[in-house]
Design an enzyme around this catalytic site. Structure first.
Site, short mmCIF file in Angstrom:
data_model
loop_
_atom_site.label_atom_id
_atom_site.label_comp_id
_atom_site.label_asym_id
_atom_site.label_seq_id
_atom_site.Cartn_x
_atom_site.Cartn_y
_atom_site.Cartn_z
N ASN A 58 15.48 16.26 -13.58
CA ASN A 58 14.27 15.45 -13.76
C ASN A 58 14.57 14.06 -14.35
O ASN A 58 15.44 13.93 -15.20
CB ASN A 58 13.29 16.18 -14.67
CG ASN A 58 12.79 17.47 -14.05
OD1 ASN A 58 12.63 17.56 -12.84
ND2 ASN A 58 12.56 18.47 -14.88
N LYS A 71 16.39 22.17 -10.91
CA LYS A 71 15.75 20.90 -11.21
C LYS A 71 16.64 19.89 -11.92
O LYS A 71 17.46 20.22 -12.75
CB LYS A 71 14.51 21.12 -12.07
CG LYS A 71 13.39 21.83 -11.36
CD LYS A 71 12.61 20.92 -10.43
CE LYS A 71 11.98 19.80 -11.18
NZ LYS A 71 10.59 19.60 -10.95
N SER A 119 15.36 21.82 -16.11
CA SER A 119 14.12 22.56 -16.36
C SER A 119 14.47 23.85 -17.06
O SER A 119 15.52 24.44 -16.83
CB SER A 119 13.44 22.85 -15.03
OG SER A 119 12.62 23.99 -15.13
N GLU A 177 10.46 8.47 -16.85
CA GLU A 177 9.08 8.92 -17.08
C GLU A 177 8.62 8.56 -18.50
O GLU A 177 7.47 8.17 -18.71
CB GLU A 177 8.99 10.44 -16.89
CG GLU A 177 9.11 10.85 -15.44
CD GLU A 177 9.18 12.36 -15.30
OE1 GLU A 177 8.28 12.95 -14.71
OE2 GLU A 177 10.16 12.96 -15.80
N HIS A 185 0.84 -1.22 0.00
CA HIS A 185 0.00 0.00 0.00
C HIS A 185 0.87 1.26 0.00
O HIS A 185 0.45 2.30 0.47
CB HIS A 185 -0.95 0.04 1.20
CG HIS A 185 -1.69 -1.23 1.44
ND1 HIS A 185 -2.94 -1.48 0.92
CD2 HIS A 185 -1.35 -2.35 2.13
CE1 HIS A 185 -3.34 -2.70 1.29
NE2 HIS A 185 -2.39 -3.24 2.02
#
Ligand code: ARG
Length: 465
Positions: free
Chosen positions: A283, A281, A275, A288, A154
């Protein structure tokens, strides 16, 4: 002029041609189309359906056409599809002899054959990449049999595990993926050629000979099925979808783990992006994108299944839609496997942070309950008492491993001083040596086992890895 123009009184409209053509994408089938045509032609000659000298001329010219396409001197263009292009070019070069190639054949069995030949190679390419990824995962896992991190259910801390255990779970998934692809290969590797348009042929063809020449294990047993069946493509797309799903789960974890909130890992700069506005940033775009592309790979499966739904036998032009779905999934999965294999070894692992997190969340509570059970208490009662200990810790802002023997004893007289050892992280992990468990010795066995099964699987399927 179209090769089927005889029955028509006027030319097709340009926009109909543009809509109808599959050439922009099926030109990929060119080498397979030529190889299959050569085998077909040899069979026609061997069965006395065309003259040996004609067959020689056709085969030799087909090879030259292939050479010219590969060298760039012949451009694939201006045809309805790759099959028409090759045949028209053959006829252009050798005239009437070339017109004999399409005897006892139809584009319906031809396209199904080319497509199966293409997908056989796709399976080999994908399974090779899968074995590369499994090897990378086992290499990392072997170095991290002592690296503790929280195991979650969970997405709440559950019980500590090792990174080796975690990555070995992915090895199992990717090994099943390989198995599935190899299994799918068996159903791809059946020859439709000789089914002709749908009903077979009046010529005395030898389908088994064509199959042997093209390395097909069997021939389709029913000519109507031979030209209508695209199960093999749907199955291939399903194998791709499942592999993508596994990749996306791994990506999701890596993305979470790389966040400041987890700080378990850091992606290498080489596999990260910045970014355009926020200078700080970094990323995880690769992970992704792999996660995101899964949507398209699923889409391709659903697209083909939906196209096939309710199609009457035998060939229908709807089926031309099968190729883009398969080509796209193949390419996407290969790219994703490639980038994952390259990126994973560069991921920096923050062992200290993983360990800190593994100790949190009362992830050793089960071990307290198990301790009491081993002292003769029924599990439900042990669970209840341990729950009270957890509540006590929460209220007093402490953790289980900081309690004294006396504090433990205040909850049950079954506790003795060795409870302090039982709740230590090393022992919580080390104690779980049941088959499949997270203890070092057991994870090492799992790693050996998965590697051995991989070698055996690939060897049985004729691949050296
Ligand atoms: N380009 C077609 C396809 O991909 C080839 C088969 C065409 N057959 C036909 N009867 N029109 O499916």
């Amino acid at each position: 002029m179209k090769l089927w123009s005889g029955r028509f009184e006027k030319q097709s409209d340009g926009i109909a041609d543009d809509f109808n053509t599959s050439l922009p994408f099926d030109k990929k089938l060119m080498p397979y189309d030529i190889e299959a045509s050569i085998a077909h032609c040899k069979m026609l000659a061997a069965c006395g359906i065309i003259a040996d000298s004609d067959a020689d001329k056709i085969c030799e010219t087909l090879l030259l056409i292939k050479q010219d396409i590969l060298s760039g001197t012949l451009i694939i263009e201006n045809a309805e599809d790759i099959h028409m292009f090759v045949e028209a070019e053959l006829i252009k070069r050798i005239g009437d002899i070339g017109k004999k190639l399409h005897t006892a054949r139809s584009r319906n069995d031809q396209v199904a054959t080319d497509f199966r030949m293409y997908l056989r190679d796709s399976v080999i390419k994908i399974t090779q990449k899968l074995s590369g990824l499994i090897t990378v995962l086992t290499d990392i896992a072997n170095r991290h049999t002592d690296t503790a991190l929280p195991g979650y259910t969970h997405l709440q801390k559950a019980q500590p595990v090792t990174l080796a255990h975690h990555y070995t779970a992915y090895c199992e998934m990717f090994l099943r993926d390989s198995e599935r692809f190899f299994d799918c290969y068996k159903r791809i590797n059946v020859l439709p050629l000789g089914s002709c348009a749908l009903a077979g042929t009046t010529y005395p063809i030898d389908r088994k000979m064509t199959a042997a020449l093209l390395g097909f294990k069997q021939v389709c047993n029913n000519s109507m099925d031979g030209v209508s069946d695209r199960d093999f493509a749907a199955e291939f797309l399903f194998c791709c979808a499942l592999t993508s799903m596994h990749l996306s789960r791994l990506c999701e974890e890596l993305i979470l783990w790389s966040s400041g909130e987890f700080s378990f890992i850091e992606f290498d700069d080489a596999y990260s992006t910045g970014s355009s506005i926020m200078p700080q940033k970094k990323n995880p775009d690769m992970a992704e994108l792999i996660r995101g592309k899964t949507g398209r790979v699923y889409g391709n499966l659903i697209a083909l299944l939906t196209t096939l739904k309710s199609l009457p036998l035998a060939y229908n032009k709807d089926m031309q839609e099968d190729k883009q779905a398969a080509f796209d999934s193949e390419e996407t999965v290969l790219n994703c496997l490639n980038i994952m294999q390259a990126m994973l070894p560069s991921v920096r692992i923050n062992k200290a942070e993983m360990k800190r997190a593994a100790k949190g969340g009362f992830s050793n509570a089960t071990d307290v309950a198990d301790y009491l059970v081993k002292k003769g208490m029924p599990f439900r009662q042990a669970h209840e008492i341990t729950g009270r200990i957890v509540l006590y810790c929460i209220k007093n802002n402490t953790v289980i491993e900081k309690l004294s023997t006396e504090q433990f004893k205040s909850f049950s007289d079954k506790f003795e001083s060795n409870i302090l050892n039982a709740v230590k992280l090393e022992n919580v992990i080390g104690g779980r040596n049941s088959l499949g468990g997270t203890a070092k010795s057991e994870v090492k066995r799992q790693l050996k086992d998965v590697t051995a099964r991989m070698r055996k699987l690939y060897k049985n399927n004729g691949l050296i890895i």
